[in-house]
Design an enzyme around this catalytic site. Structure first.
Site, PDB file in Angstrom:
ATOM      1  CD  GLU A 101     -14.832 -69.210 -27.352  1.00  0.00           C
ATOM      2  OE1 GLU A 101     -13.944 -68.488 -27.836  1.00  0.00           O
ATOM      3  OE2 GLU A 101     -15.190 -69.145 -26.154  1.00  0.00           O
ATOM      4  CD  GLU A 157     -15.368 -64.874 -30.368  1.00  0.00           C
ATOM      5  OE1 GLU A 157     -14.679 -64.634 -29.339  1.00  0.00           O
ATOM      6  OE2 GLU A 157     -16.427 -65.524 -30.329  1.00  0.00           O
TER       7      GLU A 157
END
Length: 506
Positions: A155, A310
């Site tokens: 991320e 995710e």
């Protein structure tokens, strides 16, 4: 379609983030995990993203054996590995020995050690240390047959305003504009007498300094994206230098404004993202539509199958009130991803951490550790469902329509200081236009102004405040060749340096 397959596999990926380094002192737990994974139809786990202090506990002293052993054990049990690079969270020794790796914020304060992504993407020291460990990962683990994909960092986000980044920003501006006179002209620096005499005078935006030159703000965001993508390419090159040629992905975030993800197309072989919709805050049909748009955004990046990297199998730990998913929602969310072109349904996390920040973030296996929980049983059902529809792996979604949802336009529009500074409805307008297409049953790409409009029948263009990349010419050609374009209010107001057009919309 065979040619679109991401991996040489006939299966949809099912599994998620796994952190065995947290359980090395509990071998019985690691053994139990494999047993539970197999019962749940887990065929893929992601490992290594936050393992730097275990992989290199002291500078230059490496220990890859525990991770290699885990990759092999999983492989022997039919479970593949997505191998992560550990740059998202550096070890304490690195920050102490190379303090320049710690970020400086917009107020020019250097951060202390801690958190994630608290590092400078420009720092030669950080790039050197990341290169060293990534290259070794590529050499020692990346070529293992159990590794199917390389997961670079975690991320990406944030910016650094240190002297190294300031110099890199000035060099980037020199390359873009050529002369300081051209920069002054494009930036409209005669406003408030803010003309620059040289590139050396330019600094990044700061609440303690300049924030009213909108072209400066816009170019800083572009530079941050450039520097982040360059760092990601540096990570990829290190893996390749280690002899690992597996495909590469980055896990993008939901509707993230901080980076222009389309500038990472040259880095990634596979697009992936982390989806955490708050199902309890709005009617489920609205949340489902918003999530669908993000699925289509990620699929549209490379126009081929992507990955849901995710998702939460139960509750998160960061919402005001982190609620458990209602029965059936986990399965519906997984199948929604597959329907939009994902080749996976992956979770964060496989086993719940015992301590620190994410100890109450949901997991497939919780602190109790049993298989008789509702969450685990639902994950088992998803595993069975994905196995039954495995033939859709690698198939491509063909879209007749597109919505132009442009990150750089969003940056400029929200920074424009008018006609309103609160509630500028760019995101909402895009969602409504996307929803209108979906209600007509039309597969829809989510693109930006740099993308081609060829091949679409309908293109919807919400609030194209900033025209860039010859967008007006693309729209004119699209319509002249029989396409239908619908453009809303507050479009064609400014150019690519946020300077207003004279004489009206082009």
């Amino acid at each position: 379609m065979e040619g679109n397959k991401i991996f040489q596999t006939e299966k949809l990926l099912h599994g998620g983030d796994y952190n065995p380094e947290q359980w090395l002192e509990y071998p019985e737990i690691l053994e139990k995990d494999i047993e539970l994974f197999k019962k749940a139809g887990i065929n893929t786990v992601t490992m290594g993203m936050f393992s730097w202090s275990k992989l290199e506990p002291e500078e230059g002293k490496y220990d890859f054996q525990w991770l290699l052993d885990m990759v092999e054990r999983l492989y022997q049990n039919g479970i593949s590995t997505i191998l992560g690079t550990p740059s998202g969270a550096r070890p304490k020794w690195l920050a102490e020995q190379y303090p320049e790796v710690l970020r400086v914020d917009a107020e020019r304060r250097r951060a202390l050690f801690g958190g994630r992504h608290n590092h400078c993407y420009t720092s030669p020291d950080y790039r050197k240390k990341v290169w060293e460990i990534n290259k070794r990962l590529g050499e020692q683990i990346g070529k293992h047959p159990g590794v199917v994909l390389l997961h670079i960092s975690n991320e990406y986000g944030g910016d650094c305003h240190c002297p190294l980044c300031q110099e890199a920003f000035r060099n980037w501006l020199k390359e873009k504009y050529g002369t300081i006179e051209e920069l002054n002209r494009r930036w409209n620096t005669d406003f408030w007498s803010h003309t620059y005499q040289s590139f050396d005078q330019i600094e990044s935006p700061s609440p303690r300094g300049e924030m009213m030159l909108h072209a400066l703000n816009l170019d800083w965001k572009r530079f941050v994206t450039h520097q982040t993508a360059d760092f990601a390419m540096h990570e990829k090159a290190a893996l390749r230098a280690g002899g690992c040629e597996k495909p590469v992905t980055l896990n993008f975030m939901d509707d993230f404004e901080g980076l222009n993800y389309r500038k990472f197309k040259e880095v990634i072989d596979v697009a992936s993202w982390d989806s955490y919709p708050e199902w309890h805050r709005k009617p489920e049909r609205i949340t489902a539509a918003e999530t669908a748009m993000q699925h289509d955004f990620m699929r549209s990046l490379l126009k081929k199958p992507y990955l849901l990297m995710e998702s939460s199998p139960s509750s998160t730990n960061w919402q005001d009130v982190s609620k458990l998913r209602k029965p059936g929602v986990i399965c519906a969310a997984a199948l929604q991803a597959i329907a939009h072109g994902s080749d996976s349904a992956l979770y964060f996390q496989m086993r719940q951490s015992r301590g620190a920040s994410e100890k109450f973030h949901g997991a497939v296996i919780d602190h109790y550790g049993g298989e008789d929980t509702r969450v685990y049983q639902e994950v088992c059902e998803i595993g069975e469902a994905l196995d039954r529809i495995s033939e859709v792996s690698g198939t491509q979604v063909r879209a007749q329509a597109a919505v132009v949802y442009d990150t750089e336009n969003r940056w400029a529009l929200l920074d424009a200081q008018g006609p309103r500074n609160i509630g500028m409805p760019y995101q909402d307008t895009a969602k409504k236009m996307y929803g209108a297409l979906r209600r007509q049953g039309m597969n829809t790409d989510v693109i930006d102004m740099e993308d081609s409009l060829d091949g679409y029948r309908i293109v919807l263009i919400p609030m194209a405040y900033m025209f860039r990349s010859d967008f007006e010419k693309k729209v004119r050609s699209f319509v002249e060749n029989g396409g239908v374009a619908v453009m809303t209010f507050w479009s064609g107001v400014a150019d690519d340096t946020d300077a207003c057009f004279l004489g009206g919309t082009p």
